[in-house]
Design a protein around this motif. Structure first.
Motif, PDB file in Angstrom:
ATOM      1  N   SER A   2       9.946  49.320  27.000  1.00  0.00           N
ATOM      2  CA  SER A   2      10.624  50.588  27.196  1.00  0.00           C
ATOM      3  C   SER A   2      10.739  50.873  28.684  1.00  0.00           C
ATOM      4  CB  SER A   2       9.869  51.705  26.489  1.00  0.00           C
ATOM      5  OG  SER A   2       8.626  51.901  27.111  1.00  0.00           O
ATOM      6  N   SER A  84      23.160  44.657  28.126  1.00  0.00           N
ATOM      7  CA  SER A  84      22.525  45.089  26.879  1.00  0.00           C
ATOM      8  C   SER A  84      21.020  45.298  27.069  1.00  0.00           C
ATOM      9  CB  SER A  84      22.800  44.090  25.756  1.00  0.00           C
ATOM     10  OG  SER A  84      22.238  42.844  26.041  1.00  0.00           O
ATOM     11  N   GLY A  88      19.557  48.806  26.391  1.00  0.00           N
ATOM     12  CA  GLY A  88      18.649  48.807  25.255  1.00  0.00           C
ATOM     13  C   GLY A  88      17.264  49.317  25.581  1.00  0.00           C
ATOM     14  N   ASN A  89      16.808  49.120  26.818  1.00  0.00           N
ATOM     15  CA  ASN A  89      15.491  49.592  27.246  1.00  0.00           C
ATOM     16  C   ASN A  89      15.576  50.929  27.990  1.00  0.00           C
ATOM     17  OD1 ASN A  89      13.669  47.455  26.378  1.00  0.00           O
ATOM     18  ND2 ASN A  89      14.863  46.179  27.764  1.00  0.00           N
ATOM     19  N   SER A  90      16.725  51.577  27.940  1.00  0.00           N
ATOM     20  CA  SER A  90      16.944  52.893  28.566  1.00  0.00           C
ATOM     21  C   SER A  90      16.628  52.895  30.057  1.00  0.00           C
ATOM     22  CB  SER A  90      16.115  53.972  27.862  1.00  0.00           C
ATOM     23  OG  SER A  90      16.450  54.031  26.509  1.00  0.00           O
ATOM     24  N   LYS A  94      24.503  52.774  29.442  1.00  0.00           N
ATOM     25  CA  LYS A  94      25.511  51.723  29.339  1.00  0.00           C
ATOM     26  C   LYS A  94      26.786  52.082  30.087  1.00  0.00           C
ATOM     27  CE  LYS A  94      27.480  48.499  26.101  1.00  0.00           C
ATOM     28  NZ  LYS A  94      27.412  47.964  24.758  1.00  0.00           N
TER      29      LYS A  94
END
Length: 102
Positions: A2, A84, A88-90, A94
């Motif tokens: 994360s 991505s 995806g891990n913030s 995006k």
């Protein structure tokens, strides 16, 4: 993983003006370099590089540039994978990631 895993020091929120640039550079023949720059300053670039290398099974390095600051360089074309991974891990939203090249 994360976002918290990559923050060094105090926890910070993603700033709206932060923009990640992902570029590809031709080396020789079929060889390419993917560069990532413009990531938020409070992130630990070495930890992100280590995660990229492990996730994408490639080699990479962290380069200090006078104008751009720290730039992550990876061997090969990993533009979409990096986008991505960051989204995806913030780490970066995006819509704040800009992909350049070809």
């Amino acid at each position: 993983m994360s976002f918290e895993n990559f923050v060094q020091g105090s926890m910070g929120k993603l700033a709206e003006e932060d923009l990640g640039d992902i570029r590809i550079q031709q080396r020789n023949g079929r060889k390419t370099l993917t560069t990532v720059q413009g990531l938020p300053a409070d992130l630990d670039q070495k930890r992100i590089l280590k995660a990229f290398k492990k996730e994408f099974a490639c080699n990479g390095t962290l380069v200090q540039d006078e104008d751009l600051g720290e730039v992550i360089q990876l061997q090969g074309d990993h533009r979409l994978k990096i986008q991505s991974f960051l989204a995806g891990n913030s780490i970066v939203a995006k819509d704040k990631i800009k992909i350049h090249g070809f």
